[in-house]
Design a protein around this motif. Structure first.
Motif, PDB file in Angstrom:
ATOM      1  N   HIS A 145       0.848  -1.192   0.000  1.00  0.00           N
ATOM      2  CA  HIS A 145       0.000   0.000   0.000  1.00  0.00           C
ATOM      3  C   HIS A 145       0.884   1.244   0.000  1.00  0.00           C
ATOM      4  N   PHE A 146       0.285   2.353  -0.416  1.00  0.00           N
ATOM      5  CA  PHE A 146       1.027   3.589  -0.623  1.00  0.00           C
ATOM      6  C   PHE A 146       1.219   4.402   0.652  1.00  0.00           C
ATOM      7  N   HIS A 147       2.338   5.108   0.688  1.00  0.00           N
ATOM      8  CA  HIS A 147       2.642   6.119   1.697  1.00  0.00           C
ATOM      9  C   HIS A 147       3.145   7.329   0.917  1.00  0.00           C
ATOM     10  N   LEU A 148       2.609   8.505   1.230  1.00  0.00           N
ATOM     11  CA  LEU A 148       3.027   9.730   0.567  1.00  0.00           C
ATOM     12  C   LEU A 148       4.005  10.467   1.466  1.00  0.00           C
ATOM     13  N   LEU A 149       5.208  10.699   0.933  1.00  0.00           N
ATOM     14  CA  LEU A 149       6.255  11.416   1.659  1.00  0.00           C
ATOM     15  C   LEU A 149       6.241  12.862   1.180  1.00  0.00           C
ATOM     16  N   ILE A 150       6.040  13.792   2.107  1.00  0.00           N
ATOM     17  CA  ILE A 150       5.927  15.208   1.784  1.00  0.00           C
ATOM     18  C   ILE A 150       7.147  15.945   2.314  1.00  0.00           C
ATOM     19  N   ASP A 151       7.827  16.655   1.451  1.00  0.00           N
ATOM     20  CA  ASP A 151       8.980  17.493   1.814  1.00  0.00           C
ATOM     21  C   ASP A 151      10.124  16.698   2.434  1.00  0.00           C
ATOM     22  N   GLU A 152      10.401  15.537   1.873  1.00  0.00           N
ATOM     23  CA  GLU A 152      11.583  14.719   2.150  1.00  0.00           C
ATOM     24  C   GLU A 152      11.810  14.357   3.623  1.00  0.00           C
ATOM     25  N   PRO A 153      10.840  13.691   4.259  1.00  0.00           N
ATOM     26  CA  PRO A 153      11.067  13.253   5.634  1.00  0.00           C
ATOM     27  C   PRO A 153      12.110  12.137   5.682  1.00  0.00           C
ATOM     28  N   VAL A 154      12.711  11.950   6.850  1.00  0.00           N
ATOM     29  CA  VAL A 154      13.654  10.845   7.040  1.00  0.00           C
ATOM     30  C   VAL A 154      12.842   9.590   7.342  1.00  0.00           C
ATOM     31  N   VAL A 155      13.070   8.543   6.552  1.00  0.00           N
ATOM     32  CA  VAL A 155      12.392   7.264   6.755  1.00  0.00           C
ATOM     33  C   VAL A 155      13.457   6.181   6.817  1.00  0.00           C
TER      34      VAL A 155
ATOM     35  N   LYS B 267       0.443  23.924   2.285  1.00  0.00           N
ATOM     36  CA  LYS B 267       0.571  25.373   2.377  1.00  0.00           C
ATOM     37  C   LYS B 267       1.194  25.914   1.086  1.00  0.00           C
ATOM     38  N   PRO B 268       0.940  27.189   0.790  1.00  0.00           N
ATOM     39  CA  PRO B 268       1.567  27.780  -0.404  1.00  0.00           C
ATOM     40  C   PRO B 268       3.092  27.656  -0.329  1.00  0.00           C
ATOM     41  N   GLY B 269       3.704  27.456  -1.494  1.00  0.00           N
ATOM     42  CA  GLY B 269       5.150  27.336  -1.592  1.00  0.00           C
ATOM     43  C   GLY B 269       5.547  26.078  -2.337  1.00  0.00           C
ATOM     44  N   LYS B 270       6.855  25.824  -2.394  1.00  0.00           N
ATOM     45  CA  LYS B 270       7.383  24.633  -3.071  1.00  0.00           C
ATOM     46  C   LYS B 270       7.286  23.429  -2.140  1.00  0.00           C
ATOM     47  N   HIS B 271       6.932  22.276  -2.717  1.00  0.00           N
ATOM     48  CA  HIS B 271       6.825  21.027  -1.958  1.00  0.00           C
ATOM     49  C   HIS B 271       7.372  19.874  -2.789  1.00  0.00           C
ATOM     50  N   THR B 272       7.934  18.907  -2.091  1.00  0.00           N
ATOM     51  CA  THR B 272       8.407  17.680  -2.716  1.00  0.00           C
ATOM     52  C   THR B 272       7.467  16.549  -2.323  1.00  0.00           C
ATOM     53  N   LEU B 273       7.025  15.776  -3.314  1.00  0.00           N
ATOM     54  CA  LEU B 273       6.161  14.612  -3.087  1.00  0.00           C
ATOM     55  C   LEU B 273       6.878  13.367  -3.589  1.00  0.00           C
ATOM     56  N   GLN B 274       6.732  12.269  -2.843  1.00  0.00           N
ATOM     57  CA  GLN B 274       7.310  10.990  -3.259  1.00  0.00           C
ATOM     58  C   GLN B 274       6.456   9.880  -2.663  1.00  0.00           C
ATOM     59  N   LEU B 275       6.309   8.782  -3.382  1.00  0.00           N
ATOM     60  CA  LEU B 275       5.570   7.627  -2.892  1.00  0.00           C
ATOM     61  C   LEU B 275       6.533   6.539  -2.435  1.00  0.00           C
ATOM     62  N   LEU B 276       6.148   5.858  -1.372  1.00  0.00           N
ATOM     63  CA  LEU B 276       6.883   4.703  -0.850  1.00  0.00           C
ATOM     64  C   LEU B 276       5.873   3.607  -0.587  1.00  0.00           C
ATOM     65  N   MET B 277       6.118   2.424  -1.141  1.00  0.00           N
ATOM     66  CA  MET B 277       5.240   1.285  -0.884  1.00  0.00           C
ATOM     67  C   MET B 277       5.620   0.623   0.431  1.00  0.00           C
ATOM     68  N   GLY B 278       4.601   0.188   1.160  1.00  0.00           N
ATOM     69  CA  GLY B 278       4.815  -0.560   2.386  1.00  0.00           C
ATOM     70  C   GLY B 278       4.117  -1.898   2.305  1.00  0.00           C
TER      71      GLY B 278
ATOM     72  N   GLU C 261       9.943   8.519  -8.133  1.00  0.00           N
ATOM     73  CA  GLU C 261      10.799   9.692  -8.280  1.00  0.00           C
ATOM     74  C   GLU C 261      10.179  10.818  -7.456  1.00  0.00           C
ATOM     75  N   LYS C 262      11.010  11.741  -6.991  1.00  0.00           N
ATOM     76  CA  LYS C 262      10.495  12.910  -6.285  1.00  0.00           C
ATOM     77  C   LYS C 262       9.904  13.883  -7.302  1.00  0.00           C
ATOM     78  N   VAL C 263       8.755  14.449  -6.951  1.00  0.00           N
ATOM     79  CA  VAL C 263       8.081  15.431  -7.786  1.00  0.00           C
ATOM     80  C   VAL C 263       8.055  16.746  -7.008  1.00  0.00           C
ATOM     81  N   VAL C 264       8.599  17.797  -7.594  1.00  0.00           N
ATOM     82  CA  VAL C 264       8.575  19.115  -6.959  1.00  0.00           C
ATOM     83  C   VAL C 264       7.451  19.920  -7.597  1.00  0.00           C
ATOM     84  N   ILE C 265       6.559  20.441  -6.743  1.00  0.00           N
ATOM     85  CA  ILE C 265       5.442  21.250  -7.215  1.00  0.00           C
ATOM     86  C   ILE C 265       5.424  22.571  -6.451  1.00  0.00           C
ATOM     87  N   THR C 266       4.666  23.515  -6.963  1.00  0.00           N
ATOM     88  CA  THR C 266       4.445  24.780  -6.275  1.00  0.00           C
ATOM     89  C   THR C 266       2.959  24.911  -5.998  1.00  0.00           C
TER      90      THR C 266
END
Length: 120
Positions: A49-59, A86-97, A111-116
């Motif tokens: 199942h999916f896990h969404l990693l926001i702004d590069e947390p340490v896992v 929140k407004p601004g730049k964010h990094t999104l990445q998926l990790l399967m568990g 892959e990491k996706v950078v969005i604004t």
């Protein structure tokens, strides 16, 4: 011990696209190939199942995936989500568990996706 990842398993963020400017809440669409999606607690080889990693947390890849504001669990087998950012730049990445919330071995990461996110 974590489940083995199927050969060539790959997670992807279908939407939003890298570099895109969006408004919050952000609709995030998950993609997966060469592997199946199953709810947490379902002990079935070749699934996770999916896990969404926001702004590069340490896992820690040898530990259960944490749950917090930067690591969102989709243990119901969800394949998309609406995420408040929140407004601004964010990094999104998926990790399967796997069924125990452990990252597969080897880890199945998108892959990491950078969005604004623009202010409304």
């Amino acid at each position: 011990m974590a489940q083995a990842a199927p050969a060539n398993a790959k997670a992807t963020i279908i939407s939003p696209k890298a570099g895109e400017t969006v408004t919050s809440p952000v609709r995030v669409v998950f993609g997966l190939s060469n592997m199946g999606v199953a709810p947490a607690g379902t002990n079935q080889a070749g699934t996770g199942h999916f896990h969404l990693l926001i702004d590069e947390p340490v896992v820690e890849m040898a530990q259960p995936i944490p749950a917090n504001a930067q690591v969102i669990h989709y243990g119901g087998g969800q394949i998309e989500a609406m995420v408040d950012l929140k407004p601004g730049k964010h990094t999104l990445q998926l990790l399967m568990g796997d069924w125990k919330h452990l990252p597969h071995q080897p880890a199945v990461l998108s892959e990491k996706v950078v969005i604004t996110v623009k202010a409304k």
